[in-house]
Design a protein around this motif. Sequence first.
Motif, mmCIF file in Angstrom:
data_model
loop_
_atom_site.group_PDB
_atom_site.id
_atom_site.type_symbol
_atom_site.label_atom_id
_atom_site.label_comp_id
_atom_site.label_asym_id
_atom_site.label_seq_id
_atom_site.Cartn_x
_atom_site.Cartn_y
_atom_site.Cartn_z
ATOM 1 N N THR A 3 -4.457 19.629 74.404
ATOM 2 C CA THR A 3 -3.486 20.704 74.174
ATOM 3 C C THR A 3 -3.489 21.153 72.724
ATOM 4 O OG1 THR A 3 -2.105 19.854 75.955
ATOM 5 C CG2 THR A 3 -1.063 21.346 74.360
ATOM 6 N N ILE A 382 1.192 28.912 73.686
ATOM 7 C CA ILE A 382 2.383 28.270 74.243
ATOM 8 C C ILE A 382 2.730 28.881 75.590
ATOM 9 C CG2 ILE A 382 4.865 27.936 73.896
ATOM 10 C CD1 ILE A 382 4.300 27.768 70.901
ATOM 11 N N PHE A 383 2.611 30.220 75.685
ATOM 12 C CA PHE A 383 2.934 30.896 76.933
ATOM 13 C C PHE A 383 1.961 30.503 78.061
ATOM 14 C CE2 PHE A 383 2.510 34.623 79.755
ATOM 15 C CZ PHE A 383 3.813 34.692 80.204
ATOM 16 N N LEU A 385 0.287 27.663 78.210
ATOM 17 C CA LEU A 385 0.559 26.286 78.580
ATOM 18 C C LEU A 385 1.794 26.211 79.476
ATOM 19 C CD1 LEU A 385 -0.134 24.461 75.193
ATOM 20 C CD2 LEU A 385 -1.502 24.302 77.279
ATOM 21 N N TRP A 386 2.772 27.064 79.164
ATOM 22 C CA TRP A 386 3.995 27.071 79.967
ATOM 23 C C TRP A 386 3.703 27.519 81.414
ATOM 24 C CZ3 TRP A 386 6.925 31.317 81.903
ATOM 25 C CH2 TRP A 386 8.131 30.982 82.470
ATOM 26 N N LEU A 387 2.749 28.447 81.548
ATOM 27 C CA LEU A 387 2.347 28.908 82.873
ATOM 28 C C LEU A 387 1.478 27.886 83.597
ATOM 29 C CD1 LEU A 387 1.537 32.693 82.240
ATOM 30 C CD2 LEU A 387 3.556 31.728 83.336
#
Length: 388
Positions: A3, A382-383, A385-387
């Motif tokens: 990550t 970040i977006f 990874l959030w998805l």
Amino acid sequence: MPTWLYIVVSIAVAAFVGGLTNHFAIKMLFHPRKALYLGSWRVPFTPGLIPKRKDEIASSLGEIVADYLVTAEGLQEMLAKPSFRNTLEQKLVHYIENMAREERTVKEMALGVMSEETWEEHKQRAILWMQQAVDHGVVWLWNRYELADQPLHEMIPGWSPALKQQWSYLATDGILDAVRSELTSMKGQRMLRQLASQLVGQTGGFLGAMATMFMDEEKLVQKMTPVLVEQLESEQVREAVSQFIERKMDEITSLPLEQVFRTVTGEDGVAWLSRQAQNVLQWKHWVEKIEEMQVSSLVSRYEERLIVYVPRGVQQLLTILQRMIPNIMKAIQLPQLVREQVERFPIERLEHVILSVSGREFQAITWLGALLGGLIGLFQAIFMLWLG
């Protein structure tokens, strides 16, 4: 992929793209210099913004300079400032003081700022200009007062019948005295003897022969001389000669001035007067004399008066300039002048000037693009990874 590595790569790529985009955007202000073509198709965004809009930029700069930066009102306000006037006065006073102590000659001082050939050229031009000024002045006076058609007696100060009679008497006395002196001189006596001999010789016949035998030329001359002198001193002869001179004076003084000049000098009045004025003034002599004089000798004698006159002279000069500035601004056509100068200004130099002034700001824009790109990359990572 871990990550953290995914986040770092996203930030790096976005920062690189943002910085590179801003860098090329800045470069495209000046590059390419000319339009690029693929066949007959012009490549978009060529030439660069500033080369493409150079004429419009020049016109806008001209209007900005004339309307806001260099205005007649602004220049008049500057000339009206006491500080500007005081500075100009101090500089002039300092210059006069230096010139009053300058030991170099006028020519030596001139050769300090120009070559010998240039100085001689300027000197000849100055002499020619002064000679032409005199010629133009004579022509102006001649035409202004219509001197060509003026009778000679109107040009003689105080001309009157009494003055004419006085001059005729003076001329008569001078002529009769000269004739009397000539007759009583050795040369005059010899002339009378020759005259008597010719008269006797021209008498023909018996009387001529008798006169030649019994007449003595020397005694004849001795008897003729007192009679001639007595006649010259008589009032009748004096009056006759005086009247003859008066008649001739009337004839001559009634002639137009142009005719008088042509009769006496053989050339027209303007040409004769111009030549006489040039002979009297001798500009070449005075210019050559001045160039060998020390500057201090020309200025020092007037130093105090010049310094005293400086404040009033500066004030008059500034007042004249203030009145003339609007007309001067119109005459020089400042917007057009600025536009022409900008149009002739090479793009390379214009780019150099702009970058020398705003180079740091452009670098800051490039790094700002990289920073914004990095932040966008961070939020994107970040977006994503959030998805999941």
